[in-house]
Design an enzyme around this catalytic site. Structure first.
Site, PDB file in Angstrom:
ATOM      1  N   ARG A  46      16.992  26.664   2.994  1.00  0.00           N
ATOM      2  CA  ARG A  46      16.775  27.917   2.278  1.00  0.00           C
ATOM      3  C   ARG A  46      15.431  28.549   2.640  1.00  0.00           C
ATOM      4  O   ARG A  46      15.251  29.744   2.520  1.00  0.00           O
ATOM      5  CB  ARG A  46      16.912  27.698   0.765  1.00  0.00           C
ATOM      6  N   GLN A  47      14.492  27.711   3.122  1.00  0.00           N
ATOM      7  CA  GLN A  47      13.214  28.276   3.596  1.00  0.00           C
ATOM      8  C   GLN A  47      13.407  28.581   5.087  1.00  0.00           C
ATOM      9  O   GLN A  47      12.936  27.845   5.956  1.00  0.00           O
ATOM     10  CB  GLN A  47      12.075  27.269   3.332  1.00  0.00           C
TER      11      GLN A  47
ATOM     12  N   ASP B  67      26.260  35.848  -5.259  1.00  0.00           N
ATOM     13  CA  ASP B  67      25.341  36.643  -4.429  1.00  0.00           C
ATOM     14  C   ASP B  67      25.946  36.796  -3.035  1.00  0.00           C
ATOM     15  O   ASP B  67      26.933  36.139  -2.714  1.00  0.00           O
ATOM     16  CB  ASP B  67      23.949  36.000  -4.341  1.00  0.00           C
TER      17      ASP B  67
ATOM     18  N   ASP C  34       0.816  -1.229   0.000  1.00  0.00           N
ATOM     19  CA  ASP C  34       0.000   0.000   0.000  1.00  0.00           C
ATOM     20  C   ASP C  34       0.847   1.275   0.000  1.00  0.00           C
ATOM     21  O   ASP C  34       0.322   2.378   0.084  1.00  0.00           O
ATOM     22  CB  ASP C  34      -0.940   0.008   1.222  1.00  0.00           C
TER      23      ASP C  34
ATOM     24  N   GLY D 257      20.580  26.130 -11.250  1.00  0.00           N
ATOM     25  CA  GLY D 257      21.708  26.591 -12.062  1.00  0.00           C
ATOM     26  C   GLY D 257      21.523  28.014 -12.567  1.00  0.00           C
ATOM     27  O   GLY D 257      22.409  28.580 -13.212  1.00  0.00           O
TER      28      GLY D 257
ATOM     29  N   LYS E  60      22.602  40.015  -6.400  1.00  0.00           N
ATOM     30  CA  LYS E  60      21.586  39.171  -7.050  1.00  0.00           C
ATOM     31  C   LYS E  60      20.183  39.615  -6.660  1.00  0.00           C
ATOM     32  O   LYS E  60      19.931  39.964  -5.517  1.00  0.00           O
ATOM     33  CB  LYS E  60      21.793  37.717  -6.628  1.00  0.00           C
TER      34      LYS E  60
END
Ligand code: R5P
Length: 294
Positions: free
Chosen positions: A94-95, A168, A34, A224, A191
């Site tokens: 990154r969050q 950046d 399942d 990228g 950036k």
């Protein structure tokens, strides 16, 4: 010490076991009909053992998190005295803020889940920007390693006359530190991220790149787009060739082509995530970090 992996870092886990003269125990991860997750250690007990789970969060970061939680909880259930997670690439970082109302701060959710399941986390060049250290995220001990010296060594050997460019401000901690250690010129671009897949970068100082080899240095190469935008700018300014070096090569589908199309001649990554561009081996870094663990 026992070493295992949930599947993303098998080669690394085996190499580490060999270097540390530890036992490698393969864990079986499969699915019930399942779809429910099935996990089994090849031993009936882990009583009194220290278990090291070596697992990169790429590919499949969401599933990987679940695998690690199951592997750690089961190890404790089987009597392991300590579970150490070695995550060469740690995702969700990154969050690190609620950028739009109602969003999950994924880095905090991930850290809370892992802090409840493992005793220690060791990772390489985590994407920490709004957090000063792993301690601000995790309630367990965290060790942050850096591949900087390995990247520097690679650059020195292959591109001794290059100028280094961080695409950046977040990447400047890598590019600038490496440039300093090598006595090379460097700059950080400005950036603007228009969306997860659209970025604009521009040179803000007058670093001379004309006729030179430009080495773009970043922590993560994902879509990228950042590296590609930086490469185009460098080429516009007359760079003779552009090379890209990243610690973590996430390479979402199409990313490799995006970077190549922007005129990058060589793409190099560390083996925190398995990819054909892996040229920088981080095994010795991890082995050194684990040597004192019992
Ligand atoms: C951003 O802050 C990082 O340092 C990288 O520049 C970024 O994660 C790269 O992402 P992408 O390859 O998707 O542009």
């Amino acid at each position: 010490m026992l070493i295992t992996t949930c599947g993303n870092s098998e080669l690394l886990a085996k190499k580490l076991a060999k270097q540390l003269r530890a036992r490698y125990v393969p864990v079986t991860i499969a699915a019930f009909p399942d779809g429910d997750l099935y996990l089994r250690y090849p031993v009936a007990s882990l009583k009194g053992q220290t278990l090291v789970i070596v697992e990169s969060f790429q590919p499949n970061p969401n599933e990987t998190l679940l695998h690690i939680l199951f592997a750690a909880e089961t190890a404790k259930d089987l009597g392991a005295k300590k579970v150490i997670l070695v995550a060469p690439y740690l995702a969700f970082l990154r969050q690190d803020a609620r950028f739009k109302p109602g969003e999950a701060v994924s880095s905090q959710v991930m850290a809370k889940l892992l802090s409840n399941a493992v005793d220690k986390i060791i990772t390489i060049d985590p994407h920490l920007h709004r957090y000063a250290s792993l301690n601000e995220l995790f309630t367990i001990p965290g060790k942050r390693l850096t591949a900087d010296p390995l990247l520097a060594e690679y650059i020195k050997r292959h591109y001794p006359d290059a100028v280094l460019v961080g695409p950046d401000w977040e990447s400047s901690q890598w590019a600038a530190a490496i440039a300093r250690s090598l006595g090379m010129a460097s700059t950080t671009l400005q950036k603007k991220r228009l969306s997860p897949t659209k970025v604009q970068v521009r040179f803000v100082d007058h670093l001379a790149v004309k006729g030179k080899t430009v080495v773009l240095v970043d922590d993560i190469l994902s879509t990228g787009k950042t590296i590609a935008a930086a490469a185009r700018e460098a080429r516009k300014r007359g760079a003779r060739r552009v090379v890209a070096i990243a610690v973590h090569g996430v390479f979402v589908p199409g990313a490799f082509g995006t970077v190549k199309k922007a005129g990058v001649s060589h793409i190099i990554t560390a083996n925190t995530i398995v990819h054909p561009t892996n040229k920088i081996d981080i095994t010795p870094l991890l082995a050194a970090a684990l040597r004192g663990e019992r």
